[in-house]
Design a protein around this motif. Sequence first.
Motif, short mmCIF file in Angstrom:
data_model
loop_
_atom_site.label_atom_id
_atom_site.label_comp_id
_atom_site.label_asym_id
_atom_site.label_seq_id
_atom_site.Cartn_x
_atom_site.Cartn_y
_atom_site.Cartn_z
N MET A 247 50.23 42.30 38.97
CA MET A 247 48.95 41.66 39.30
C MET A 247 47.95 41.78 38.15
O MET A 247 47.99 42.74 37.37
N ILE A 248 47.01 40.83 38.11
CA ILE A 248 45.95 40.80 37.10
C ILE A 248 44.65 40.39 37.80
O ILE A 248 44.64 39.48 38.63
N LEU A 249 43.56 41.06 37.45
CA LEU A 249 42.20 40.68 37.84
C LEU A 249 41.39 40.52 36.56
O LEU A 249 41.41 41.41 35.70
N ASN A 250 40.66 39.40 36.42
CA ASN A 250 39.85 39.24 35.21
C ASN A 250 38.75 38.22 35.43
O ASN A 250 38.79 37.41 36.37
N VAL A 251 37.77 38.27 34.54
CA VAL A 251 36.73 37.24 34.45
C VAL A 251 36.71 36.77 33.00
O VAL A 251 36.34 37.53 32.10
N ALA A 252 37.14 35.54 32.79
CA ALA A 252 37.08 34.93 31.45
C ALA A 252 35.76 34.19 31.28
O ALA A 252 35.12 33.77 32.26
#
Length: 415
Positions: A247-252
């Motif tokens: 899993m990945i969580l991010n704000v680009a």
Amino acid sequence: MGITYARRAAAVVSAVVALAATLALPGSAGRAEAAIGAITWQDEFNAPAGAPVDRSRWRFDIGGGGWGNNERQYYTDSTSNAAHDGQGNLVITARRENPGNYQCHYGRCEYTSARLLTAATFTQAYGRFEARIKIPRGQGIWPAFWMLGNDMGSVGWPNAGEIDIMENIGREPNTVYGTIHGPGYSGGGGITGSRTIGQPLADGFHTYRVDWEPNSIVWYLDGVEYHRVDPGRLGGNRWVFDHPFFMILNVAVGGNWPGYPDATTQFPQQMLVDYVRVSGYTSGGNPPGASAIRGAHSGRCIDIPGADPVDGAKLQIWDCNGTAAQAWTFASDGTIRAMGKCMDPAWAGTANGTEVNLVTCNGNPAQRFTLNAAGDLVNLSANRCVDVRDWNPNNGGKLQLWDCSGGANQKWSRV
């Protein structure tokens, strides 16, 4: 989202949106949901305010190379970009910076943010992956909750597969997107669905989820299905969603698809994550005819360790739990299969002590087994029985071939 590869080129954005619009329909009434078991992994983010993320659960991607999408942020592992708020949330913060601290692909970075992933700490094939999130807002802001195949390092993208559970772009504040990418359907050709609600998603918390089982992935917003894919949707391209993902969580900030911040975009922008929870996939949704194989001596079932169907996985006994890792199908060609692979004597061995592993089905006669009326699980090439090494009755006891002796550690039944 992506790692170091082009994801959505500007030239195909309109096509993606058009495709999404055609798929933004609720699921048909009466469709059965996947059979979901117990929680296998979770983070409730209950640490004190300012505390960093739990490194036993999450690690960080770091850098400002554009991430294949011409993004503008530099990802850090600083608590200024990812920390607990003391109110039960993880906060990922995108900040405007004074250029000079970090080097990005276009020069000195204008923004920082964070990208958390579980590649080194947790992967799973199939099940329910869900997060309760309050997304950020604004032109050029691109939050995401997504997954990549655990074989990224060996086969690369898009062959490893990508499952985007939630993406939003700031210029479409009311719309969530769910997408898969794979060979022949990557970037702007991803299989995309969306749902649009009556108010900006950033106004409150929402739950974003996929239920993933063999040959099916279903997307939900707040428990309502809005997108579903299966191999028949791929136009003959290869389905690459039968192995563990992380899993990945991010704000680009910025990129080919969302565009870039403008005078209306306010900083900092924050994504609040109340929880991330993963549940197992149970036998209720397993292939027709699948069953567990239980040992008479231990009462435990033949199991794929960690539900990770990697070639060479050493089969074991484990508490019977109804998951896909214990759902075996006796195929017409004499193979015994689970999670898309075959029970196999290591290196086609026939000697006493040969490990019994999981390997890609390859047509070798060494992969043929039979469960006879006496309860012996016999490898036909070796004419030896599947045996629990050292009569170990405990979780983790390993399997081997051995001369059939009639002992209870060689007796099995389908349940």
